[in-house]
Design a protein around this motif. Sequence first.
Motif, PDB file in Angstrom:
ATOM      1  N   THR A 155      -4.701  -3.613   6.933  1.00 41.79           N
ATOM      2  CA  THR A 155      -3.457  -3.742   6.519  1.00 41.79           C
ATOM      3  C   THR A 155      -2.882  -2.340   6.445  1.00 41.79           C
ATOM      4  N   THR A 156      -3.639  -1.316   7.023  1.00 44.33           N
ATOM      5  CA  THR A 156      -3.037  -0.011   6.974  1.00 44.33           C
ATOM      6  C   THR A 156      -3.591   0.751   8.642  1.00 44.33           C
ATOM      7  N   ALA A 157      -2.937   1.642   8.971  1.00 41.66           N
ATOM      8  CA  ALA A 157      -3.131   2.274  10.261  1.00 41.66           C
ATOM      9  C   ALA A 157      -4.674   2.937  10.242  1.00 41.66           C
ATOM     10  N   SER A 158      -5.136   3.461   9.106  1.00 40.09           N
ATOM     11  CA  SER A 158      -6.498   3.846   9.161  1.00 40.09           C
ATOM     12  C   SER A 158      -7.673   2.649   9.187  1.00 40.09           C
ATOM     13  N   HIS A 159      -6.958   1.589   8.825  1.00 41.09           N
ATOM     14  CA  HIS A 159      -8.096   0.264   9.160  1.00 41.09           C
ATOM     15  C   HIS A 159      -8.330   0.069  10.596  1.00 41.09           C
ATOM     16  N   VAL A 160      -7.110   0.110  11.302  1.00 39.12           N
ATOM     17  CA  VAL A 160      -7.061   0.079  12.765  1.00 39.12           C
ATOM     18  C   VAL A 160      -7.889   1.228  13.573  1.00 39.12           C
ATOM     19  N   MET A 161      -7.606   2.534  13.142  1.00 37.65           N
ATOM     20  CA  MET A 161      -8.632   3.398  13.670  1.00 37.65           C
ATOM     21  C   MET A 161     -10.023   3.307  13.505  1.00 37.65           C
ATOM     22  N   SER A 162     -10.101   2.943  12.363  1.00 36.25           N
ATOM     23  CA  SER A 162     -11.810   2.541  11.946  1.00 36.25           C
ATOM     24  C   SER A 162     -12.453   1.395  12.826  1.00 36.25           C
ATOM     25  N   ASP A 163     -11.628   0.828  13.203  1.00 35.74           N
ATOM     26  CA  ASP A 163     -12.105  -0.436  14.149  1.00 35.74           C
ATOM     27  C   ASP A 163     -12.215  -0.302  15.597  1.00 35.74           C
ATOM     28  N   LEU A 164     -10.937   0.302  15.802  1.00 38.62           N
ATOM     29  CA  LEU A 164     -10.428   0.323  17.533  1.00 38.62           C
ATOM     30  C   LEU A 164     -10.416   1.833  17.775  1.00 38.62           C
ATOM     31  N   GLY A 165     -10.731   2.862  17.180  1.00 30.21           N
ATOM     32  CA  GLY A 165     -10.453   4.150  17.311  1.00 30.21           C
ATOM     33  C   GLY A 165     -10.957   4.654  18.859  1.00 30.21           C
ATOM     34  N   ASN A 166     -11.848   3.723  19.331  1.00 31.35           N
ATOM     35  CA  ASN A 166     -12.555   4.193  20.720  1.00 31.35           C
ATOM     36  C   ASN A 166     -11.539   3.412  21.899  1.00 31.35           C
ATOM     37  N   VAL A 167     -10.766   2.988  21.589  1.00 33.28           N
ATOM     38  CA  VAL A 167      -9.934   1.919  22.725  1.00 33.28           C
ATOM     39  C   VAL A 167      -9.092   3.075  23.327  1.00 33.28           C
ATOM     40  N   GLU A 168      -9.389   2.877  24.676  1.00 29.37           N
ATOM     41  CA  GLU A 168      -8.525   3.984  25.563  1.00 29.37           C
ATOM     42  C   GLU A 168      -7.102   3.777  25.516  1.00 29.37           C
ATOM     43  N   SER A 169      -6.478   4.975  25.296  1.00 28.06           N
ATOM     44  CA  SER A 169      -5.074   4.936  25.300  1.00 28.06           C
ATOM     45  C   SER A 169      -4.211   3.991  24.376  1.00 28.06           C
ATOM     46  N   GLY A 181      -0.151  -8.750   3.356  1.00 27.61           N
ATOM     47  CA  GLY A 181      -1.960  -8.505   3.253  1.00 27.61           C
ATOM     48  C   GLY A 181      -2.761  -9.633   3.814  1.00 27.61           C
ATOM     49  N   VAL A 182      -2.012 -10.694   4.115  1.00 29.07           N
ATOM     50  CA  VAL A 182      -2.861 -11.903   4.908  1.00 29.07           C
ATOM     51  C   VAL A 182      -1.905 -12.438   6.023  1.00 29.07           C
ATOM     52  N   GLU A 183      -2.746 -12.883   7.061  1.00 27.88           N
ATOM     53  CA  GLU A 183      -1.758 -13.240   8.180  1.00 27.88           C
ATOM     54  C   GLU A 183      -1.121 -14.633   7.954  1.00 27.88           C
ATOM     55  N   SER A 184      -0.154 -14.610   8.896  1.00 31.21           N
ATOM     56  CA  SER A 184       0.862 -15.694   8.920  1.00 31.21           C
ATOM     57  C   SER A 184       0.314 -17.064   8.786  1.00 31.21           C
ATOM     58  N   SER A 185       1.002 -17.962   8.274  1.00 28.50           N
ATOM     59  CA  SER A 185       0.648 -19.560   8.281  1.00 28.50           C
ATOM     60  C   SER A 185       1.010 -19.811   9.682  1.00 28.50           C
ATOM     61  N   VAL A 186       0.161 -20.769  10.037  1.00 25.79           N
ATOM     62  CA  VAL A 186       0.426 -21.237  11.499  1.00 25.79           C
ATOM     63  C   VAL A 186       0.547 -22.846  11.623  1.00 25.79           C
ATOM     64  N   GLU A 357      -0.442 -10.306  -5.560  1.00 32.12           N
ATOM     65  CA  GLU A 357      -1.010  -9.239  -5.766  1.00 32.12           C
ATOM     66  C   GLU A 357      -2.394  -9.315  -5.029  1.00 32.12           C
ATOM     67  N   ALA A 358      -2.985 -10.444  -5.341  1.00 35.24           N
ATOM     68  CA  ALA A 358      -4.581 -10.529  -4.771  1.00 35.24           C
ATOM     69  C   ALA A 358      -4.486 -10.480  -3.195  1.00 35.24           C
ATOM     70  N   ALA A 359      -3.428 -11.384  -2.612  1.00 33.39           N
ATOM     71  CA  ALA A 359      -3.266 -11.228  -1.157  1.00 33.39           C
ATOM     72  C   ALA A 359      -3.068  -9.845  -0.605  1.00 33.39           C
ATOM     73  N   PHE A 360      -2.345  -9.000  -1.457  1.00 22.48           N
ATOM     74  CA  PHE A 360      -1.998  -7.776  -0.950  1.00 22.48           C
ATOM     75  C   PHE A 360      -3.047  -6.689  -0.948  1.00 22.48           C
ATOM     76  N   LYS A 361      -4.197  -7.044  -1.973  1.00 23.42           N
ATOM     77  CA  LYS A 361      -5.148  -6.108  -2.224  1.00 23.42           C
ATOM     78  C   LYS A 361      -6.565  -6.544  -1.480  1.00 23.42           C
ATOM     79  N   LEU A 362      -6.699  -7.674  -0.976  1.00 17.02           N
ATOM     80  CA  LEU A 362      -7.941  -8.549  -0.519  1.00 17.02           C
ATOM     81  C   LEU A 362      -8.637  -7.931   0.328  1.00 17.02           C
ATOM     82  N   PHE A 363      -7.889  -7.701   1.616  1.00 18.41           N
ATOM     83  CA  PHE A 363      -8.414  -6.993   2.684  1.00 18.41           C
ATOM     84  C   PHE A 363      -8.879  -5.528   2.456  1.00 18.41           C
ATOM     85  N   ASP A 364      -8.114  -4.895   1.756  1.00 18.41           N
ATOM     86  CA  ASP A 364      -8.486  -3.459   1.445  1.00 18.41           C
ATOM     87  C   ASP A 364      -9.804  -3.257   0.507  1.00 18.41           C
ATOM     88  N   GLU A 365      -9.909  -4.260  -0.425  1.00 19.45           N
ATOM     89  CA  GLU A 365     -10.927  -4.302  -0.959  1.00 19.45           C
ATOM     90  C   GLU A 365     -12.189  -4.795  -0.487  1.00 19.45           C
TER      91      GLU A 365
END
Length: 414
Positions: A155-169, A181-186, A357-365
């Motif tokens: 849910t933040t750019a730093s989360h992406v960098m933490s997981d995928l920081g080694n992805v080329e380009s 904070g949670v993915e879309s309904s499908v 509020e819970a949805a907004f915070k869940l993945f960060d927590e």
Amino acid sequence: MAASILKSTEEETFKVSIENLKSGKLVSFPTETVYGLGAHALNENAVLSIFQAKGRPLTDPVIIHISPSYDVKSLLKFSHPNQEIIFETLCKTFWPGPLTIVTHASSIVPSVVCAGTGFVSVRCPNHPIALKLLSESKLPIAAPSANRFGHVSPTTASHVMSDLGNVESLIIIDGGRCDIGVESSVVKIGEIRENFIGSDESQKCYNCDLIVLRRGAISSSQINDCLKSLNHSIHSSKSDSDSSSSSTSNQKPDIRCYCHDKDQSNTKKLSSIDHNIPLEAPGQNLKHYAPEHPTFLINPTNLPENLSSSSYVTNEELTQSFPLSSTVVIDFGGYLSKIKQFSLYYSDLSEKEDFQEAAFKLFDELRITESVENAKCVVLCSVLDSKFYLSSEIGPAVYDRMFRAASGQFGLLK
């Protein structure tokens, strides 16, 4: 060059991001739900690089994101005219927004996007950065969540960098924290079934079931409210309207649409999913959104009376145990507050039981649990007993993410 984070406030960011996409490279961008890992959706090799970067199996399809002006129907194929009208009604009501719609894919959509199922998932997001990228690039962008497969969604750019920081380009556009904070309904539009009603069976009726394959901010009840507007307004197919000899040719056929949630509560059934069989939508695996530590749901109504510093968490089969003193507790509404003093780390998603509020915070927590020193285990408070659960549109989505983060496992306190 490894991944880089660029500011969304600079025009150069969008210029180089669009160049990346058009050259078959990856761009991570924020949406109102979570950050996506995007590639040109009609470039098969570019889409394959998403799967490689995430470690995602090819049996798990990805969602195509489009701008409001993009010709989304070029990506779709409807088996009946009334499917198209249902699709248009959903788009008009919920787009831009956190609703992904599944229907038959057209021939221009690479099979890898659909996991070979012939069905494609499409969405128009409601986030200024995502919309700017989509509009200026004029591309459809395939984008699952920008994280390692099965890990907690970002849910933040730093989360992406933490997981995928080694992805080329990889370019990561920093747009701050995602609003929902949670993915879309499908939701998947089912096949149209033609029936006849009335005592003489002279009136044609069209039936269509829609199924929510993944819960999100838009509930099945909201979708059903939207579909009510279609009663008696769906048009018959051309062959029907040409039947002028019929005494009912001037009558509008009845339409009966109903949307319901896919049953996701059977842990045994979910755990037996064959990962070699293509899925009809993302977010179907039992273990998903999961932190690195063993994670359990706790039913707050089953807390023992006497807890102490020697208390521990165990699974229902009693084959694992973790001291409460090395356990991270993620509470909701203070239901687990009595174990706070004995736990290693404690947080509450919403003391006032606010599911937004819970949805907004869940993945960060959930990500924070991985940085708590000496943590061995995570427990999540089950939200099913909250007095606000049944009246909350997003409550079921919060529970779904908790359930999958815990791989459907409930724990006990001893």
